[in-house]
Design an enzyme around this catalytic site. Structure first.
Site, PDB file in Angstrom:
ATOM      1  N   HIS A 154      18.141   4.148  19.633  1.00  0.00           N
ATOM      2  CA  HIS A 154      19.429   4.730  20.042  1.00  0.00           C
ATOM      3  C   HIS A 154      19.678   4.567  21.544  1.00  0.00           C
ATOM      4  O   HIS A 154      20.513   5.266  22.110  1.00  0.00           O
ATOM      5  CB  HIS A 154      19.502   6.212  19.647  1.00  0.00           C
ATOM      6  N   GLY A 187       9.406  15.043  13.785  1.00  0.00           N
ATOM      7  CA  GLY A 187      10.452  15.775  14.505  1.00  0.00           C
ATOM      8  C   GLY A 187      11.844  15.225  14.331  1.00  0.00           C
ATOM      9  O   GLY A 187      12.616  15.175  15.285  1.00  0.00           O
TER      10      GLY A 187
HETATM   11  N1  APR Z   1       7.913  20.124  16.447  1.00  0.00           N
HETATM   12  C1  APR Z   1       8.304  19.402  15.363  1.00  0.00           C
HETATM   13  N2  APR Z   1       9.559  19.364  14.901  1.00  0.00           N
HETATM   14  C2  APR Z   1      10.483  20.130  15.538  1.00  0.00           C
HETATM   15  C3  APR Z   1      10.159  20.924  16.662  1.00  0.00           C
HETATM   16  C4  APR Z   1       8.801  20.904  17.117  1.00  0.00           C
HETATM   17  N3  APR Z   1       8.394  21.626  18.165  1.00  0.00           N
HETATM   18  N4  APR Z   1      11.284  21.548  17.062  1.00  0.00           N
HETATM   19  C5  APR Z   1      12.260  21.183  16.238  1.00  0.00           C
HETATM   20  N5  APR Z   1      11.784  20.316  15.297  1.00  0.00           N
HETATM   21  C6  APR Z   1      12.499  19.634  14.194  1.00  0.00           C
HETATM   22  C7  APR Z   1      13.668  20.414  13.657  1.00  0.00           C
HETATM   23  O1  APR Z   1      13.241  21.310  12.642  1.00  0.00           O
HETATM   24  C8  APR Z   1      14.546  19.298  13.088  1.00  0.00           C
HETATM   25  O2  APR Z   1      14.259  19.019  11.741  1.00  0.00           O
HETATM   26  O3  APR Z   1      13.029  18.430  14.715  1.00  0.00           O
HETATM   27  C9  APR Z   1      14.169  18.075  13.950  1.00  0.00           C
HETATM   28  C10 APR Z   1      15.256  17.624  14.911  1.00  0.00           C
HETATM   29  O4  APR Z   1      16.368  17.190  14.179  1.00  0.00           O
HETATM   30  P1  APR Z   1      17.736  16.767  14.911  1.00  0.00           P
HETATM   31  O5  APR Z   1      18.133  17.812  15.889  1.00  0.00           O
HETATM   32  O6  APR Z   1      18.722  16.422  13.850  1.00  0.00           O
HETATM   33  O7  APR Z   1      17.316  15.474  15.760  1.00  0.00           O
HETATM   34  P2  APR Z   1      17.123  13.974  15.260  1.00  0.00           P
HETATM   35  O8  APR Z   1      16.649  13.924  13.863  1.00  0.00           O
HETATM   36  O9  APR Z   1      16.326  13.274  16.304  1.00  0.00           O
HETATM   37  O10 APR Z   1      18.617  13.436  15.319  1.00  0.00           O
HETATM   38  C11 APR Z   1      18.866  12.099  15.016  1.00  0.00           C
HETATM   39  O11 APR Z   1      21.126  12.373  15.692  1.00  0.00           O
HETATM   40  O12 APR Z   1      22.894  13.028  17.009  1.00  0.00           O
HETATM   41  C12 APR Z   1      21.933  12.147  16.822  1.00  0.00           C
HETATM   42  O13 APR Z   1      21.609  10.356  18.182  1.00  0.00           O
HETATM   43  C13 APR Z   1      21.127  11.646  17.945  1.00  0.00           C
HETATM   44  O14 APR Z   1      19.023  10.479  17.821  1.00  0.00           O
HETATM   45  C14 APR Z   1      19.735  11.621  17.372  1.00  0.00           C
HETATM   46  C15 APR Z   1      19.976  11.569  15.866  1.00  0.00           C
END
Ligand code: APR
Length: 236
Positions: free
Chosen positions: A110, A177
Protein backbone atom coordinates in the site's frame (compact mmCIF):
# COMPACT_ATOMS: atom_id res chain seq x y z
CA UNK A 1 13.20 -31.82 0.58
CA UNK A 2 13.63 -28.11 -0.13
CA UNK A 3 13.22 -25.86 2.90
CA UNK A 4 9.75 -24.45 3.26
CA UNK A 5 8.81 -21.11 1.72
CA UNK A 6 7.04 -18.65 3.97
CA UNK A 7 4.94 -15.56 3.23
CA UNK A 8 3.93 -13.19 6.03
CA UNK A 9 1.24 -10.54 5.61
CA UNK A 10 1.06 -7.75 8.19
CA UNK A 11 -1.55 -5.10 8.89
CA UNK A 12 -2.06 -2.19 11.25
CA UNK A 13 -2.34 -4.48 14.30
CA UNK A 14 1.40 -5.20 14.28
CA UNK A 15 2.12 -1.49 14.78
CA UNK A 16 -0.59 -0.89 17.40
CA UNK A 17 1.78 -1.58 20.31
CA UNK A 18 4.22 0.92 18.75
CA UNK A 19 1.61 3.63 19.27
CA UNK A 20 0.09 3.83 15.78
CA UNK A 21 -3.69 3.57 15.53
CA UNK A 22 -5.32 0.79 13.52
CA UNK A 23 -8.08 1.59 11.00
CA UNK A 24 -11.16 -0.38 11.97
CA UNK A 25 -10.93 -0.69 15.75
CA UNK A 26 -13.42 1.52 17.68
CA UNK A 27 -10.73 4.19 18.21
CA UNK A 28 -9.24 3.59 14.75
CA UNK A 29 -8.42 6.06 11.98
CA UNK A 30 -11.63 5.34 10.06
CA UNK A 31 -13.69 6.19 13.16
CA UNK A 32 -12.29 9.73 12.97
CA UNK A 33 -12.00 10.32 9.20
CA UNK A 34 -14.11 9.34 6.21
CA UNK A 35 -12.20 7.24 3.68
CA UNK A 36 -13.82 9.16 0.81
CA UNK A 37 -12.56 12.48 2.28
CA UNK A 38 -8.89 11.56 2.67
CA UNK A 39 -7.91 8.30 0.96
CA UNK A 40 -9.15 8.32 -2.63
CA UNK A 41 -7.91 9.94 -5.87
CA UNK A 42 -11.21 11.88 -5.97
CA UNK A 43 -10.55 13.33 -2.49
CA UNK A 44 -7.10 14.45 -3.66
CA UNK A 45 -8.56 16.17 -6.75
CA UNK A 46 -11.36 17.78 -4.74
CA UNK A 47 -9.40 18.95 -1.70
CA UNK A 48 -5.64 18.29 -1.89
CA UNK A 49 -5.00 20.43 1.21
CA UNK A 50 -7.24 18.21 3.34
CA UNK A 51 -5.62 15.02 2.06
CA UNK A 52 -2.13 16.47 2.50
CA UNK A 53 -2.99 17.53 6.07
CA UNK A 54 -4.23 14.03 6.94
CA UNK A 55 -1.00 12.42 5.70
CA UNK A 56 1.23 15.14 7.20
CA UNK A 57 -0.23 14.34 10.63
CA UNK A 58 0.36 10.61 10.14
CA UNK A 59 3.88 11.15 8.76
CA UNK A 60 4.76 13.34 11.78
CA UNK A 61 4.01 10.36 14.06
CA UNK A 62 6.92 8.50 12.46
CA UNK A 63 9.25 11.15 13.91
CA UNK A 64 7.84 10.76 17.44
CA UNK A 65 10.62 9.14 19.54
CA UNK A 66 7.94 7.05 21.29
CA UNK A 67 6.96 5.42 17.98
CA UNK A 68 9.49 2.65 17.29
CA UNK A 69 9.52 -0.96 16.09
CA UNK A 70 8.17 -3.37 18.74
CA UNK A 71 9.19 -7.00 19.47
CA UNK A 72 6.91 -8.27 16.68
CA UNK A 73 8.72 -6.21 14.01
CA UNK A 74 12.09 -7.33 15.42
CA UNK A 75 11.04 -11.00 15.52
CA UNK A 76 10.17 -10.91 11.80
CA UNK A 77 13.69 -9.66 11.06
CA UNK A 78 15.09 -12.61 13.02
CA UNK A 79 12.84 -14.97 11.02
CA UNK A 80 13.97 -13.43 7.70
CA UNK A 81 17.62 -13.83 8.70
CA UNK A 82 17.40 -17.36 10.13
CA UNK A 83 14.79 -19.01 7.89
CA UNK A 84 16.50 -21.43 5.49
CA UNK A 85 13.85 -21.27 2.74
CA UNK A 86 12.26 -18.48 0.72
CA UNK A 87 10.85 -15.65 2.80
CA UNK A 88 8.69 -12.70 1.86
CA UNK A 89 7.13 -10.10 4.16
CA UNK A 90 4.22 -8.23 2.59
CA UNK A 91 2.87 -5.32 4.59
CA UNK A 92 -0.27 -3.29 4.11
CA UNK A 93 1.21 -0.72 6.49
CA UNK A 94 2.47 2.59 5.18
CA UNK A 95 4.51 3.21 8.35
CA UNK A 96 8.27 2.56 8.30
CA UNK A 97 8.54 0.26 11.33
CA UNK A 98 9.42 -2.93 9.42
CA UNK A 99 12.13 -0.98 7.55
CA UNK A 100 13.48 0.54 10.75
CA UNK A 101 13.55 -2.88 12.44
CA UNK A 102 15.73 -4.13 9.55
CA UNK A 103 13.41 -6.13 7.27
CA UNK A 104 14.74 -6.35 3.71
CA UNK A 105 12.64 -8.92 1.85
CA UNK A 106 9.71 -6.58 2.30
CA UNK A 107 6.98 -5.30 0.00
CA UNK A 108 4.94 -2.23 1.00
CA UNK A 109 1.89 -3.16 -1.06
CA UNK A 110 0.00 0.00 0.00
CA UNK A 111 3.00 2.30 -0.47
CA UNK A 112 4.93 4.32 2.10
CA UNK A 113 4.14 7.39 4.21
CA UNK A 114 7.81 8.36 4.20
CA UNK A 115 7.83 8.90 0.43
CA UNK A 116 6.13 11.34 -1.94
CA UNK A 117 5.33 11.12 -5.64
CA UNK A 118 5.22 14.10 -7.98
CA UNK A 119 1.97 14.22 -9.95
CA UNK A 120 3.76 16.41 -12.49
CA UNK A 121 6.83 14.30 -13.42
CA UNK A 122 6.05 10.99 -11.68
CA UNK A 123 9.30 10.86 -9.68
CA UNK A 124 9.27 9.48 -6.14
CA UNK A 125 11.44 10.72 -3.29
CA UNK A 126 11.95 9.97 0.41
CA UNK A 127 10.08 12.62 2.44
CA UNK A 128 9.78 12.85 6.23
CA UNK A 129 8.81 16.52 6.58
CA UNK A 130 5.33 17.99 6.14
CA UNK A 131 4.29 18.57 2.53
CA UNK A 132 3.52 22.31 2.22
CA UNK A 133 1.93 24.18 -0.70
CA UNK A 134 5.40 25.55 -1.53
CA UNK A 135 7.15 22.15 -1.32
CA UNK A 136 9.02 21.54 -4.56
CA UNK A 137 9.52 18.18 -6.27
CA UNK A 138 13.23 17.30 -5.82
CA UNK A 139 13.30 15.95 -9.40
CA UNK A 140 11.47 18.57 -11.53
CA UNK A 141 11.03 21.52 -9.15
CA UNK A 142 7.24 21.73 -9.60
CA UNK A 143 5.32 23.01 -6.58
CA UNK A 144 1.90 21.90 -5.37
CA UNK A 145 2.34 18.54 -7.09
CA UNK A 146 3.58 16.25 -4.31
CA UNK A 147 1.19 13.54 -3.14
CA UNK A 148 1.91 10.83 -0.57
CA UNK A 149 3.34 7.69 -2.23
CA UNK A 150 0.57 5.57 -0.77
CA UNK A 151 -2.05 3.46 -2.52
CA UNK A 152 -5.52 4.97 -2.15
CA UNK A 153 -8.85 3.18 -2.40
CA UNK A 154 -9.49 2.75 -6.13
CA UNK A 155 -5.76 2.46 -6.94
CA UNK A 156 -3.78 -0.70 -7.69
CA UNK A 157 -1.64 -2.11 -4.85
CA UNK A 158 2.06 -2.46 -5.64
CA UNK A 159 4.08 -5.50 -6.77
CA UNK A 160 1.03 -7.74 -7.10
CA UNK A 161 2.73 -10.11 -9.58
CA UNK A 162 5.64 -10.75 -7.24
CA UNK A 163 3.23 -11.33 -4.35
CA UNK A 164 1.04 -13.70 -6.40
CA UNK A 165 4.11 -15.74 -7.35
CA UNK A 166 5.25 -16.00 -3.73
CA UNK A 167 1.76 -17.07 -2.62
CA UNK A 168 1.63 -19.77 -5.28
CA UNK A 169 4.99 -21.11 -4.13
CA UNK A 170 4.60 -20.82 -0.36
CA UNK A 171 4.20 -23.65 2.17
CA UNK A 172 3.31 -21.43 5.12
CA UNK A 173 1.21 -18.24 5.09
CA UNK A 174 0.75 -16.15 8.24
CA UNK A 175 -1.42 -13.02 8.49
CA UNK A 176 -0.59 -10.78 11.46
CA UNK A 177 -2.71 -7.90 12.79
CA UNK A 178 -5.07 -7.45 9.87
CA UNK A 179 -8.87 -7.48 9.87
CA UNK A 180 -9.10 -9.05 6.40
CA UNK A 181 -11.52 -6.32 5.33
CA UNK A 182 -9.58 -4.94 2.36
CA UNK A 183 -8.86 -6.72 -0.93
CA UNK A 184 -6.68 -7.86 -2.57
CA UNK A 185 -4.75 -8.58 0.68
CA UNK A 186 -7.80 -10.24 2.23
CA UNK A 187 -7.72 -12.78 -0.60
CA UNK A 188 -4.11 -13.87 -0.01
CA UNK A 189 -5.09 -16.59 2.48
CA UNK A 190 -7.33 -18.16 -0.17
CA UNK A 191 -4.57 -18.04 -2.79
CA UNK A 192 -2.04 -19.57 -0.38
CA UNK A 193 -4.48 -22.32 0.68
CA UNK A 194 -5.30 -23.14 -2.92
CA UNK A 195 -1.57 -23.58 -3.47
CA UNK A 196 -1.42 -26.06 -0.56
CA UNK A 197 0.05 -23.80 2.14
CA UNK A 198 -0.64 -24.12 5.85
CA UNK A 199 -2.31 -20.86 6.92
CA UNK A 200 -2.38 -19.07 10.26
CA UNK A 201 -4.03 -15.93 11.61
CA UNK A 202 -2.28 -14.01 14.41
CA UNK A 203 -4.55 -11.23 15.68
CA UNK A 204 -5.65 -9.56 18.87
CA UNK A 205 -9.03 -11.28 18.52
CA UNK A 206 -10.62 -13.62 15.98
CA UNK A 207 -11.09 -11.57 12.79
CA UNK A 208 -14.21 -11.79 10.64
CA UNK A 209 -12.23 -14.03 8.27
CA UNK A 210 -10.82 -16.37 10.94
CA UNK A 211 -12.56 -19.39 9.36
CA UNK A 212 -10.46 -19.07 6.20
CA UNK A 213 -7.31 -20.05 8.13
CA UNK A 214 -6.25 -23.54 9.24
CA UNK A 215 -5.03 -22.22 12.58
CA UNK A 216 -5.23 -19.05 14.68
CA UNK A 217 -3.48 -17.46 17.64
CA UNK A 218 -5.16 -14.59 19.44
CA UNK A 219 -3.51 -11.94 21.59
CA UNK A 220 -1.13 -8.98 21.21
CA UNK A 221 1.32 -9.26 18.33
CA UNK A 222 4.32 -8.04 20.36
CA UNK A 223 3.92 -11.12 22.59
CA UNK A 224 2.67 -13.73 20.11
CA UNK A 225 4.95 -13.05 17.14
CA UNK A 226 8.31 -13.49 18.95
CA UNK A 227 7.05 -16.79 20.43
CA UNK A 228 5.79 -17.97 17.04
CA UNK A 229 9.08 -17.11 15.35
CA UNK A 230 11.02 -19.18 17.88
CA UNK A 231 8.60 -22.07 17.31
CA UNK A 232 8.97 -21.86 13.52
CA UNK A 233 12.75 -21.76 13.78
CA UNK A 234 12.84 -24.68 16.22
CA UNK A 235 10.69 -26.80 13.88
CA UNK A 236 12.46 -25.92 10.61
N1 APR B 1 -1.82 -7.26 18.07
C1 APR B 1 -2.43 -7.96 17.08
N2 APR B 1 -3.50 -7.53 16.40
C2 APR B 1 -4.03 -6.34 16.76
C3 APR B 1 -3.48 -5.55 17.80
C4 APR B 1 -2.32 -6.06 18.47
N3 APR B 1 -1.72 -5.39 19.46
N4 APR B 1 -4.22 -4.43 17.91
C5 APR B 1 -5.20 -4.51 17.01
N5 APR B 1 -5.10 -5.67 16.30
C6 APR B 1 -5.94 -6.18 15.19
C7 APR B 1 -7.37 -5.72 15.26
O1 APR B 1 -8.14 -6.60 16.07
C8 APR B 1 -7.78 -5.80 13.79
O2 APR B 1 -8.32 -7.05 13.45
O3 APR B 1 -5.41 -5.66 13.99
C9 APR B 1 -6.45 -5.59 13.04
C10 APR B 1 -6.34 -4.26 12.31
O4 APR B 1 -7.31 -4.20 11.31
P1 APR B 1 -7.54 -2.86 10.45
O5 APR B 1 -7.64 -1.68 11.35
O6 APR B 1 -8.67 -3.11 9.52
O7 APR B 1 -6.16 -2.70 9.65
P2 APR B 1 -5.68 -3.46 8.33
O8 APR B 1 -6.23 -4.83 8.27
O9 APR B 1 -4.20 -3.29 8.25
O10 APR B 1 -6.35 -2.58 7.20
C11 APR B 1 -6.10 -2.88 5.86
O11 APR B 1 -7.24 -0.91 5.20
O12 APR B 1 -7.83 1.32 5.20
C12 APR B 1 -6.94 0.42 4.83
O13 APR B 1 -5.08 0.93 3.64
C13 APR B 1 -5.50 0.68 4.95
O14 APR B 1 -3.71 -0.94 4.85
C14 APR B 1 -4.96 -0.63 5.45
C15 APR B 1 -6.03 -1.64 5.04
Amino acid sequence: MAPHAIVILTGAGISAESGLATFRDPDGIWARHRIEDVATPEAWRRDPAKVTGFYNARRRQLLDPAVAPNPAHHALVRLEQAWPGDFLLVTQNVDNLHDRAGSHRLIHMHGELARVRCTSCGAEAPWLADVEPASACPACGATGSLRPAVVWFGEMPLEMERIARALTECDVFIAIGTSGAVYPAAGFVGEARAAGAHTMEVNLEPSDVRSRFHEARHGPAATLVPALVEELLAAR
